[in-house]
Design a protein around this motif. Structure first.
Motif, PDB file in Angstrom:
ATOM      1  N   ALA A  56       0.826  -1.205   0.000  1.00 21.79           N
ATOM      2  CA  ALA A  56       0.000   0.000   0.000  1.00 21.79           C
ATOM      3  C   ALA A  56       0.861   1.257   0.000  1.00 21.79           C
ATOM      4  CB  ALA A  56      -0.938  -0.004   1.214  1.00 21.79           C
ATOM      5  N   SER A  57       2.025   1.193   0.644  1.00 18.91           N
ATOM      6  CA  SER A  57       2.936   2.335   0.632  1.00 18.91           C
ATOM      7  C   SER A  57       3.568   2.525  -0.737  1.00 18.91           C
ATOM      8  CB  SER A  57       4.022   2.149   1.703  1.00 18.91           C
ATOM      9  OG  SER A  57       3.466   2.220   3.002  1.00 18.91           O
ATOM     10  N   VAL A  58       3.847   1.425  -1.438  1.00 21.61           N
ATOM     11  CA  VAL A  58       4.334   1.536  -2.819  1.00 21.61           C
ATOM     12  C   VAL A  58       3.284   2.258  -3.658  1.00 21.61           C
ATOM     13  CG1 VAL A  58       4.992   0.258  -4.892  1.00 21.61           C
ATOM     14  CG2 VAL A  58       5.792  -0.518  -2.655  1.00 21.61           C
ATOM     15  N   TYR A  59       2.045   1.826  -3.515  1.00 20.08           N
ATOM     16  CA  TYR A  59       0.946   2.484  -4.243  1.00 20.08           C
ATOM     17  C   TYR A  59       0.866   3.965  -3.884  1.00 20.08           C
ATOM     18  CZ  TYR A  59      -3.805   4.127  -5.048  1.00 20.08           C
ATOM     19  OH  TYR A  59      -4.887   4.882  -5.418  1.00 20.08           O
ATOM     20  N   SER A  60       0.935   4.284  -2.592  1.00 16.25           N
ATOM     21  CA  SER A  60       0.789   5.666  -2.138  1.00 16.25           C
ATOM     22  C   SER A  60       1.883   6.567  -2.698  1.00 16.25           C
ATOM     23  CB  SER A  60       0.798   5.711  -0.606  1.00 16.25           C
ATOM     24  OG  SER A  60       0.657   7.031  -0.135  1.00 16.25           O
ATOM     25  N   ALA A  62       3.674   6.029  -5.445  1.00 15.79           N
ATOM     26  CA  ALA A  62       3.473   6.159  -6.887  1.00 15.79           C
ATOM     27  C   ALA A  62       2.292   7.069  -7.191  1.00 15.79           C
ATOM     28  CB  ALA A  62       3.245   4.780  -7.505  1.00 15.79           C
ATOM     29  N   HIS A  63       1.230   6.946  -6.423  1.00 24.17           N
ATOM     30  CA  HIS A  63       0.023   7.756  -6.624  1.00 24.17           C
ATOM     31  C   HIS A  63       0.342   9.238  -6.512  1.00 24.17           C
ATOM     32  CE1 HIS A  63      -3.773   9.695  -5.307  1.00 24.17           C
ATOM     33  NE2 HIS A  63      -4.349   8.831  -6.132  1.00 24.17           N
ATOM     34  N   ALA A  64       1.028   9.617  -5.453  1.00 22.97           N
ATOM     35  CA  ALA A  64       1.356  11.027  -5.243  1.00 22.97           C
ATOM     36  C   ALA A  64       2.252  11.553  -6.365  1.00 22.97           C
ATOM     37  CB  ALA A  64       2.041  11.204  -3.884  1.00 22.97           C
ATOM     38  N   TYR A  65       3.215  10.747  -6.763  1.00 24.90           N
ATOM     39  CA  TYR A  65       4.152  11.189  -7.795  1.00 24.90           C
ATOM     40  C   TYR A  65       3.468  11.350  -9.148  1.00 24.90           C
ATOM     41  CZ  TYR A  65       8.345  11.416 -10.653  1.00 24.90           C
ATOM     42  OH  TYR A  65       9.308  11.811 -11.540  1.00 24.90           O
ATOM     43  N   VAL A  66       2.646  10.375  -9.511  1.00 24.46           N
ATOM     44  CA  VAL A  66       1.999  10.401 -10.825  1.00 24.46           C
ATOM     45  C   VAL A  66       0.987  11.544 -10.914  1.00 24.46           C
ATOM     46  CG1 VAL A  66       0.443   9.143 -12.349  1.00 24.46           C
ATOM     47  CG2 VAL A  66       2.398   7.973 -11.327  1.00 24.46           C
ATOM     48  N   LEU A  67       0.224  11.763  -9.853  1.00 20.84           N
ATOM     49  CA  LEU A  67      -0.749  12.855  -9.894  1.00 20.84           C
ATOM     50  C   LEU A  67      -0.057  14.214  -9.950  1.00 20.84           C
ATOM     51  CD1 LEU A  67      -3.714  11.764  -7.599  1.00 20.84           C
ATOM     52  CD2 LEU A  67      -3.398  11.495 -10.066  1.00 20.84           C
ATOM     53  N   ASP A  96      11.455   4.021 -13.120  1.00 20.64           N
ATOM     54  CA  ASP A  96      11.281   4.096 -11.674  1.00 20.64           C
ATOM     55  C   ASP A  96      10.510   2.874 -11.188  1.00 20.64           C
ATOM     56  OD1 ASP A  96      10.408   4.603  -9.066  1.00 20.64           O
ATOM     57  OD2 ASP A  96      10.370   6.760  -9.399  1.00 20.64           O
ATOM     58  N   PRO A  97      11.127   1.998 -10.408  1.00 15.80           N
ATOM     59  CA  PRO A  97      10.423   0.785  -9.973  1.00 15.80           C
ATOM     60  C   PRO A  97       9.194   1.076  -9.123  1.00 15.80           C
ATOM     61  CG  PRO A  97      12.503   1.040  -8.788  1.00 15.80           C
ATOM     62  CD  PRO A  97      12.512   2.040  -9.902  1.00 15.80           C
ATOM     63  N   VAL A  98       9.213   2.169  -8.349  1.00 15.34           N
ATOM     64  CA  VAL A  98       8.056   2.484  -7.510  1.00 15.34           C
ATOM     65  C   VAL A  98       6.855   2.833  -8.382  1.00 15.34           C
ATOM     66  CG1 VAL A  98       7.137   4.034  -5.746  1.00 15.34           C
ATOM     67  CG2 VAL A  98       9.487   3.185  -5.565  1.00 15.34           C
ATOM     68  N   VAL A  99       7.068   3.634  -9.412  1.00 18.99           N
ATOM     69  CA  VAL A  99       5.974   3.969 -10.318  1.00 18.99           C
ATOM     70  C   VAL A  99       5.540   2.731 -11.092  1.00 18.99           C
ATOM     71  CG1 VAL A  99       5.294   5.344 -12.321  1.00 18.99           C
ATOM     72  CG2 VAL A  99       6.669   6.375 -10.511  1.00 18.99           C
ATOM     73  N   GLY A 100       6.501   1.967 -11.617  1.00 19.40           N
ATOM     74  CA  GLY A 100       6.168   0.778 -12.389  1.00 19.40           C
ATOM     75  C   GLY A 100       5.359  -0.225 -11.595  1.00 19.40           C
ATOM     76  N   ALA A 101       5.745  -0.450 -10.341  1.00 25.67           N
ATOM     77  CA  ALA A 101       5.002  -1.387  -9.494  1.00 25.67           C
ATOM     78  C   ALA A 101       3.687  -0.784  -9.021  1.00 25.67           C
ATOM     79  CB  ALA A 101       5.854  -1.783  -8.297  1.00 25.67           C
ATOM     80  N   GLY A 102       3.725   0.491  -8.659  1.00 25.22           N
ATOM     81  CA  GLY A 102       2.528   1.137  -8.125  1.00 25.22           C
ATOM     82  C   GLY A 102       1.372   1.134  -9.098  1.00 25.22           C
ATOM     83  N   ALA A 114      -9.397  -4.200 -10.536  1.00 25.54           N
ATOM     84  CA  ALA A 114      -9.691  -2.763 -10.609  1.00 25.54           C
ATOM     85  C   ALA A 114     -10.237  -2.299  -9.262  1.00 25.54           C
ATOM     86  CB  ALA A 114     -10.684  -2.478 -11.729  1.00 25.54           C
ATOM     87  N   PRO A 115     -10.105  -1.013  -8.949  1.00 23.73           N
ATOM     88  CA  PRO A 115      -9.361  -0.038  -9.756  1.00 23.73           C
ATOM     89  C   PRO A 115      -7.894   0.022  -9.328  1.00 23.73           C
ATOM     90  CG  PRO A 115     -10.559   1.097  -8.024  1.00 23.73           C
ATOM     91  CD  PRO A 115     -10.836  -0.374  -7.850  1.00 23.73           C
ATOM     92  N   ARG A 116      -7.020  -0.401 -10.200  1.00 20.52           N
ATOM     93  CA  ARG A 116      -5.596  -0.249  -9.946  1.00 20.52           C
ATOM     94  C   ARG A 116      -5.208   1.195 -10.228  1.00 20.52           C
ATOM     95  NH1 ARG A 116      -3.065  -4.490 -13.889  1.00 20.52           N
ATOM     96  NH2 ARG A 116      -4.609  -3.457 -15.207  1.00 20.52           N
ATOM     97  N   LEU A 117      -4.001   1.557  -9.797  1.00 18.79           N
ATOM     98  CA  LEU A 117      -3.550   2.927 -10.014  1.00 18.79           C
ATOM     99  C   LEU A 117      -3.547   3.250 -11.507  1.00 18.79           C
ATOM    100  CD1 LEU A 117      -2.466   5.603  -9.038  1.00 18.79           C
ATOM    101  CD2 LEU A 117      -0.175   4.602  -8.934  1.00 18.79           C
TER     102      LEU A 117
END
Length: 226
Positions: A56-60, A62-67, A96-102, A114-117
């Motif tokens: 969940a932290s990987v997702y978080s 990546a989420h912040a960075y992508v947005l 970036d592995p964090v973005v790729g995995a997130g 769904a819903p994935r990032l």
């Protein structure tokens, strides 16, 4: 958080992301993550009591960075923000592995369909594109096209790496550039007919990404450890 603890947390997130991206969440064991991060299993449990919490932290992250990347693309004064964002997003996913995995994860740290990032980002891109097009009657259709191109390039790149090449994506975006340029003008002015060099295509223009809270622009690494 103490800088050393923050660095440990970052190393764990990065190690987890590398394994998730390469083997999937199910195969990413906690022992392997702690080993690859160079920390003890006890330190991992201190920061993340479960694999779900770590994912969940990987997702978080990546989420912040992508947005922030999406916002940066659409607040830039230059045109064609969708092309700029799409290129920047999938370049980050590759590098970036964090973005790729997130992008493969959901908010609760699972790989449910769904819903994935990834799907969340595409929906946010659609909404942002519609807002950019303002009150055009065809704004929904143009936003649909933007999402189809962005998702299509990403999917194709998983099969053939040449789709990551800026020249490949630029050729696609250049086909719809007049439509996007017209849509982005409040008066509906036609696109500039003067051809641009391939290196000047919007899809190759870097999108500046503001750092998120507590991180630098180095894709999630703690600012204290740049």
């Amino acid at each position: 958080m103490h800088p050393r603890a923050e660095q440990t947390r970052y190393e764990l997130i990065r190690a987890a992301a590398l394994l998730i991206r390469c083997t999937g969440l199910r195969s990413a064991g906690l022992n392997a993550i702690s080993r690859d991060a160079g920390v003890s299993r006890g330190a991992l449990n201190f920061h993340f009591p479960t694999k779900g919490a770590l994912a969940a932290s990987v997702y978080s992250e990546a989420h912040a960075y992508v947005l922030s990347m999406l916002e940066a693309a659409f607040t830039d004064p230059s045109t064609e923000p969708a092309a700029r964002f799409g290129d920047a997003l999938w370049r980050a996913a590759r590098e970036d592995p964090v973005v790729g995995a997130g992008l493969r994860l959901t908010a609760d740290g699972t790989e449910e369909p769904a819903p994935r990032l990834r799907e969340e980002v595409l929906e946010a891109l659609h909404q942002r594109t519609e807002a950019w097009l303002r009150d055009r009657p065809d704004m929904g259709a143009v936003a649909d096209l933007v999402v189809v191109i962005t998702a299509g390039l990403e999917s194709l790149s998983r099969v053939k790496v040449h789709w990551w090449d800026p020249d490949s994506s630029s050729r696609v975006w250049d086909l719809v550039r007049p439509l996007l340029a017209t849509a982005e003008s409040p008066e509906g002015a036609a696109a500039d007919p003067a051809p641009r060099d391939r290196g000047e295509s919007a899809a190759t223009s870097p999108t500046p990404v503001p750092a998120g809270p507590g991180v630098s622009s180095t894709h999630g690494k703690p600012a204290a450890h740049r």
